[in-house]
Design a protein around this motif. Structure first.
Motif, PDB file in Angstrom:
ATOM      1  N   GLN A 108       0.862  -1.179   0.000  1.00  0.00           N
ATOM      2  CA  GLN A 108       0.000   0.000   0.000  1.00  0.00           C
ATOM      3  C   GLN A 108       0.898   1.227   0.000  1.00  0.00           C
ATOM      4  O   GLN A 108       1.853   1.292   0.783  1.00  0.00           O
ATOM      5  N   GLU A 109       0.596   2.174  -0.846  1.00  0.00           N
ATOM      6  CA  GLU A 109       1.406   3.386  -0.872  1.00  0.00           C
ATOM      7  C   GLU A 109       0.894   4.365   0.181  1.00  0.00           C
ATOM      8  O   GLU A 109      -0.315   4.518   0.375  1.00  0.00           O
ATOM      9  N   PHE A 110       1.817   5.006   0.891  1.00  0.00           N
ATOM     10  CA  PHE A 110       1.466   6.044   1.863  1.00  0.00           C
ATOM     11  C   PHE A 110       2.547   7.112   1.801  1.00  0.00           C
ATOM     12  O   PHE A 110       3.730   6.787   1.878  1.00  0.00           O
ATOM     13  N   TRP A 111       2.136   8.369   1.645  1.00  0.00           N
ATOM     14  CA  TRP A 111       3.090   9.472   1.561  1.00  0.00           C
ATOM     15  C   TRP A 111       4.138   9.174   0.477  1.00  0.00           C
ATOM     16  O   TRP A 111       5.325   9.417   0.665  1.00  0.00           O
ATOM     17  N   SER A 112       3.669   8.588  -0.623  1.00  0.00           N
ATOM     18  CA  SER A 112       4.538   8.177  -1.739  1.00  0.00           C
ATOM     19  C   SER A 112       5.565   7.119  -1.368  1.00  0.00           C
ATOM     20  O   SER A 112       6.489   6.866  -2.149  1.00  0.00           O
ATOM     21  N   LEU A 113       5.444   6.495  -0.211  1.00  0.00           N
ATOM     22  CA  LEU A 113       6.350   5.408   0.148  1.00  0.00           C
ATOM     23  C   LEU A 113       5.644   4.083  -0.127  1.00  0.00           C
ATOM     24  O   LEU A 113       4.512   3.888   0.317  1.00  0.00           O
ATOM     25  N   PRO A 114       6.299   3.170  -0.856  1.00  0.00           N
ATOM     26  CA  PRO A 114       5.685   1.864  -1.064  1.00  0.00           C
ATOM     27  C   PRO A 114       5.855   1.024   0.213  1.00  0.00           C
ATOM     28  O   PRO A 114       6.968   0.638   0.544  1.00  0.00           O
ATOM     29  N   LEU A 115       4.758   0.778   0.926  1.00  0.00           N
ATOM     30  CA  LEU A 115       4.842   0.029   2.181  1.00  0.00           C
ATOM     31  C   LEU A 115       4.345  -1.392   1.990  1.00  0.00           C
ATOM     32  O   LEU A 115       3.381  -1.626   1.256  1.00  0.00           O
TER      33      LEU A 115
END
Ligand code: GLN
Length: 285
Positions: free
Chosen positions: A83-90
């Motif tokens: 899931q992407e969050f704040w443009s970080l791929p988590l």
């Protein structure tokens, strides 16, 4: 023997199956594309360049299975594991809440209070996948970030995310609320469990598959806010900020809780859907 379906045909069938479920949150075409790309080990653009290619049989079978699971309601993020969050791929799995776009407001408001030009200590209470802590660490490389969670399984996910993003300024702690942390923080940030245990909302959409402990603190929906506020009072430096995400109808209650305990500059801010979403306060100097 029937010819293998083309990628285009598979996508069409998958999309139709997803559309028939009529899940208002879903994006049937996008989800079918994500899942098929994943089965092929390719990016989404591959699907368009190869739309008329026959699908390998094993990929087609896996794709149909994933579509069936999605039809049953399984969150897309748990199926892709991302899931992407704040443009970080988590990375995510069912041990952690799936990071929500509205939580980016919490990060934004915290960053406004965290200058780039001095050393900082920041805590994320109930970190789950590590979303908030890692977003802060990515924007404030000089900050020492401490992330706490009660669940060792969640911390495994968060540590894994920190490692693959190369964000080594985050330290992880297992424990209850602020309890594992010492003092002198500039900000304590939390998206804690805040849905009442008898709220029918828990039986809808992705929430049915997410860890209950991340969503609800039990009958007392304010329990986590109270415990974290108490812990933060002892651990923030004077002038430090406490920031909470909460439900759309909890702004007033959370403001009251902070004001009664003597916090300053208490305010509630709204998310992009114009719903009360974050309440913050400053520890008196
Ligand atoms: N914001 C989430 C939702 O509404 C709930 C997350 C939480 O309890 N912290 O789905």
């Amino acid at each position: 023997m029937t010819a293998s379906p083309t990628l285009r045909q598979l996508l069409h069938d998958g999309r139709q199956a997803l559309e028939a479920v009529n899940n208002p949150a879903a994006a049937p075409r996008f989800e079918a594309e994500l899942l098929l790309a994943r089965c092929l080990g390719q990016g989404r653009s591959y699907l368009f360049a190869h739309a008329d290619d026959p699908a390998p049989e094993s990929a087609a079978d896996t794709f149909r299975e994933l579509i069936d699971r999605r039809v049953e309601g399984e969150p897309i993020a748990y199926m892709t594991g991302e899931q992407e969050f704040w443009s970080l791929p988590l990375k995510v799995n069912p041990a952690v809440l799936i990071p929500r776009p509205e939580t980016e407001l919490l990060v934004e408001l915290a960053l406004e209070r965290l200058p780039l030009d001095r050393t900082l200590r920041v805590a994320d209470i109930g970190t789950g996948s590590g979303a908030i802590a890692l977003a802060i660490a990515s924007e404030r490389p000089q900050a020492e970030v401490h992330a706490v969670d009660l669940s060792p399984e969640a911390l495994d996910v968060a540590r894994d995310n920190a490692e693959h993003l190369g964000l080594s300024t985050v330290t992880f702690h297992c424990g209850s609320w602020c309890e594992p942390l010492d003092g002198d923080f500039d900000a304590v940030i939390s998206n804690p469990p805040y849905v009442r245990s008898d709220d029918a909302y828990l039986e809808t959409g992705d929430l049915r598959f997410e860890p209950r402990v991340a969503l609800t603190p039990g009958d007392d929906e304010l329990l986590a806010f109270r415990s974290i506020a108490r812990g933060a009072e002892e651990r923030l430096r004077p002038g430090g900020w406490l920031l909470f995400e909460h439900g759309f109808d909890q702004g007033e209650a959370v403001r009251k809780l902070l004001e009664e305990r003597g916090w300053e500059a208490v305010a509630t801010l709204q998310d992009l859907a114009h719903k009360d979403r974050v309440t913050l306060g400053r520890k008196p100097a």
